[in-house]
Design an enzyme around this catalytic site. Structure first.
Site, PDB file in Angstrom:
ATOM      1  N   VAL A 108      39.099  41.356  33.912  1.00 15.91           N
ATOM      2  CA  VAL A 108      39.859  41.332  35.163  1.00 15.91           C
ATOM      3  C   VAL A 108      40.788  42.543  35.243  1.00 15.91           C
ATOM      4  O   VAL A 108      40.974  43.134  36.312  1.00 15.91           O
ATOM      5  CB  VAL A 108      40.666  40.023  35.293  1.00 15.91           C
ATOM      6  N   CYS A 109      41.365  42.918  34.119  1.00 16.89           N
ATOM      7  CA  CYS A 109      42.389  43.977  34.095  1.00 16.89           C
ATOM      8  C   CYS A 109      41.938  45.289  34.743  1.00 16.89           C
ATOM      9  O   CYS A 109      42.686  45.860  35.548  1.00 16.89           O
ATOM     10  CB  CYS A 109      42.865  44.218  32.668  1.00 16.89           C
ATOM     11  N   PRO A 110      40.732  45.804  34.440  1.00 19.31           N
ATOM     12  CA  PRO A 110      40.367  47.073  35.073  1.00 19.31           C
ATOM     13  C   PRO A 110      40.231  46.967  36.583  1.00 19.31           C
ATOM     14  O   PRO A 110      40.512  47.929  37.298  1.00 19.31           O
ATOM     15  CB  PRO A 110      39.031  47.439  34.411  1.00 19.31           C
TER      16      PRO A 110
END
Length: 226
Positions: A77-79
């Site tokens: 999810v972070c990118p």
């Protein structure tokens, strides 16, 4: 809290080390920094334009700042969040705001992630700083550190030019945040600060606002409740 990397990160090959995140009961005891608090002093090494640079809260005095935390580099999810905010950095700058992303990884990990192509789960070229909080002091001071795992939750803080927190959100690990909503809230606070009127639910730039007061607010309620 999370499993070991399935494969080691190799700096010469654009291979993404997979990290599996899971939630923790420690989230129940988190106390993210709330509105009206003064932003904590912070300082650390960030990746800026593909190089290392020391940044601090002092660099953002007199500006609006969107400071958001994410759990780990080389995750899933972070990118999507970092790329979404980075690709729209100029929209924030047009409003007098800067955006900083921060995690408890090292600046070397940040650089390796930036140097990994987006098609391989990397970030590619970034237009916002990636701040390293390897000793976890920044995440802890903002109240988003899960001390059991050493991860920061998805906290986001909108800080005004005086260094006061105006808006706080904190997501559990599985769900990312909305750039559109961050921009909406930023514009709403700026409008309210400038005009002295308050912004109702789902307010956008072309929406009516409310003049606070028993009598003056009726102008708004009469308009929207025909």
């Amino acid at each position: 809290m999370f499993s070991s990397a399935v494969r080691a990160l190799c700096r010469t090959v654009p291979t993404v080390a997979t990290r599996q995140l899971s939630t923790s009961r420690a989230l129940l005891s988190l106390r993210p920094l709330g509105p009206k608090n003064t932003v904590p002093a912070f300082k650390g090494t960030a990746v800026v334009d593909g190089d290392f640079k020391v940044i601090s809260d002092q660099d953002y005095k007199g500006k609006w700042l969107v400071m958001f935390f994410y759990p780990l580099d080389f995750t899933f999810v972070c990118p999507t969040e970092i790329i979404a905010y980075g690709d729209r950095a100029n929209e924030f700058r047009s409003l007098g705001a800067e955006v900083v992303a921060c995690s408890c990884d090292s600046h070397f990990s940040h650089l390796a992630w930036v140097n990994t192509p987006r098609k391989d789960g990397g970030l590619g070229d970034m237009d916002i700083p990636l701040l390293a909080d390897f000793n976890k002091k920044i995440a802890d001071s903002f109240g988003v550190l899960d001390k059991e795992s050493g991860l920061s939750y998805r906290g986001l803080f909108l800080i005004d030019p005086s260094g006061t927190v105006r808006h706080t959100t904190c997501n559990d690990l599985p769900v990312g945040r909305s750039v559109d909503e961050t921009l909406r809230v930023l514009k709403a606070f700026q409008f309210s600060d400038k005009h002295g009127e308050v912004c109702p639910a789902d307010w956008h730039e072309d929406s009516p606002t409310i003049k606070p007061g028993v009598a003056t607010s009726k102008e708004y309620f009469n308009k929207v409740n025909k």
